[in-house]
Design an enzyme around this catalytic site. Structure first.
Site, PDB file in Angstrom:
ATOM      1  N   GLY A   7      -0.974   2.381  -7.639  1.00 59.31           N
ATOM      2  CA  GLY A   7      -0.306   1.181  -8.170  1.00 59.31           C
ATOM      3  C   GLY A   7      -1.206   0.405  -9.095  1.00 59.31           C
ATOM      4  CB  ALA A   8      -3.917   1.369 -11.207  1.00 58.86           C
ATOM      5  CB  THR A   9       1.258   0.387 -13.873  1.00 57.65           C
ATOM      6  OG1 THR A   9       2.012   0.078 -12.705  1.00 57.65           O
ATOM      7  CG2 THR A   9       1.163   1.894 -14.044  1.00 57.65           C
ATOM      8  N   GLY A  11      -0.849  -5.984 -11.817  1.00 58.49           N
ATOM      9  CA  GLY A  11      -1.294  -6.782 -10.684  1.00 58.49           C
ATOM     10  C   GLY A  11      -2.652  -6.419 -10.115  1.00 58.49           C
ATOM     11  CG  ASP A  58       8.203   7.281  -6.292  1.00 56.91           C
ATOM     12  OD1 ASP A  58       7.710   6.795  -5.256  1.00 56.91           O
ATOM     13  OD2 ASP A  58       9.308   6.926  -6.749  1.00 56.91           O
ATOM     14  CG  ASN A  85      -2.665  -2.220  -5.115  1.00 57.64           C
ATOM     15  OD1 ASN A  85      -2.747  -3.378  -4.694  1.00 57.64           O
ATOM     16  ND2 ASN A  85      -2.081  -1.921  -6.268  1.00 57.64           N
ATOM     17  CB  SER A 138       1.113  -8.915   2.984  1.00 58.58           C
ATOM     18  OG  SER A 138       1.731 -10.176   2.773  1.00 58.58           O
ATOM     19  CE1 TYR A 151       5.602  -6.487   0.917  1.00 64.52           C
ATOM     20  CE2 TYR A 151       5.317  -8.762   1.618  1.00 64.52           C
ATOM     21  CZ  TYR A 151       4.845  -7.639   0.962  1.00 64.52           C
ATOM     22  OH  TYR A 151       3.607  -7.672   0.355  1.00 64.52           O
ATOM     23  CE  LYS A 155       2.338  -4.908   1.723  1.00 65.84           C
ATOM     24  NZ  LYS A 155       1.599  -3.797   1.088  1.00 65.84           N
TER      25      LYS A 155
END
Ligand code: NDP
Ligand code: 8X3
Length: 250
Positions: A7-9, A11, A58, A85, A138, A151, A155
């Site tokens: 998830g490095a694209t 944030g 994905d 992440n 989180s 959610y 988490k």
């Protein structure tokens, strides 16, 4: 040193990649948005003269995850740090009104994705008798809030996995750190509210939230402690947030 960040694209993941790249780490970065990922890879390589391997997949797709990570080129096999992440929230509705598809997405992304990526990366860490897995949790894992339902549950599962992975991986000398951030102004809220920019902006009104760079700095600190030291669990909020529920907004 090699770090893999899912998830490095955008944030946290993007900021973490930049932080480690600027400190001479070679980075494997992943995400689904190919153009963004390739642009980030290009930028980091030019800016910091390090190597970057961008992998488009994905995390929910077990086959894709294992195909990519079990067939890494030799020079990329020995991953020192894995940051799980990729994740997020989809929808913020009362349980009876929420969409079952969103529930599936949250469980599959935050939980299944973390399981697949970790299982694919672990064999080499075990062989090397060293490694560090950093799971992005989180405050929602600890403080259940209204309309947080699935959610929070996803988490909380990440939290339980971080604790149990740490126990099971002790003999292999692999560190497991859970970072539990509070509100941060990434694309998180935009994704949660399905592209509604006004609603997303509302999330961060009246206080200064965490920024992605704050989490990147903290992640880097956790990953660069001496080999005998492990931060197991780190709850971090902006100064205006006390826990998963209480904020002071002006
Ligand atoms: P962003 O939405 O900015 O980033 C999420 C990243 O996850 C993107 O790079 C996205 O890439 C990737 N991602 C999402 N779904 C998938 C998927 N199915 N497969 C592969 N990659 C995926 O949000 P944040 O940076 O804030 O979120 C990062 C992590 O931090 C998440 O786990 C989130 O739950 C957690 N977190 C966030 C907080 C916040 O307030 N911002 C607070 C606490 C925790 P792409 O779309 O290209 O696939
Ligand atoms: C993201 C923070 O408070 O929206 O995990 O759950 S919160």
């Amino acid at each position: 040193m090699i770090i893999l960040i899912t998830g490095a694209t955008s944030g946290f993941g993007k900021a973490i990649a930049e932080k480690f790249a600027s400190n001479n780490y070679n980075c494997i970065i992943t995400g689904r948005r190919k153009e963004k990922l390739l642009a980030i890879a290009d930028d980091l390589q030019k800016k910091y003269s390090i190597k970057v391997l961008p992998l488009v997949f994905d995390v929910r797709n077990r086959e894709e995850v294992f195909n990519h990570l079990e067939n890494l080129p030799d020079e990329w096999k020995n991953i020192d740090v894995l940051v799980n992440n990729a994740g997020g929230a989809w929808g913020r509705d009362s349980f009876e009104n929420g969409l079952i598809d969103d529930y599936d997405t949250m469980i599959q992304t935050n939980v299944n994705g973390l399981l697949y990526v970790s299982k694919a990366v672990l064999p080499n860490m075990i062989k090397n008798k060293k490694g560090h897995i950093i799971n992005m949790g989180s405050v929602a894992a600890r403080d259940m809030y209204q309309n947080g339902n699935v959610y929070c549950a996803a988490k909380a599962a990440v939290d339980a996995l971080s604790k149990t992975m740490r126990i099971d991986l002790l003999p292999h000398k692999i560190k497991v750190t859970a970072i539990q951030p509070g509100a941060a102004d990434t694309e998180f809220a935009l994704v949660r509210f399905k592209g509604d920019a006004d609603k997303a902006a509302q999330t961060y009104k009246g206080y200064e939230p965490l920024h992605a760079n704050d989490i990147a700095d903290i992640t880097y600190y956790c990953a660069t402690l001496p080999s005998h030291v492990c931060i197991n669990d780190l709850v971090v909020t902006c100064t205006a947030q006390a826990d998963g529920i209480y904020f002071y907004k002006e």
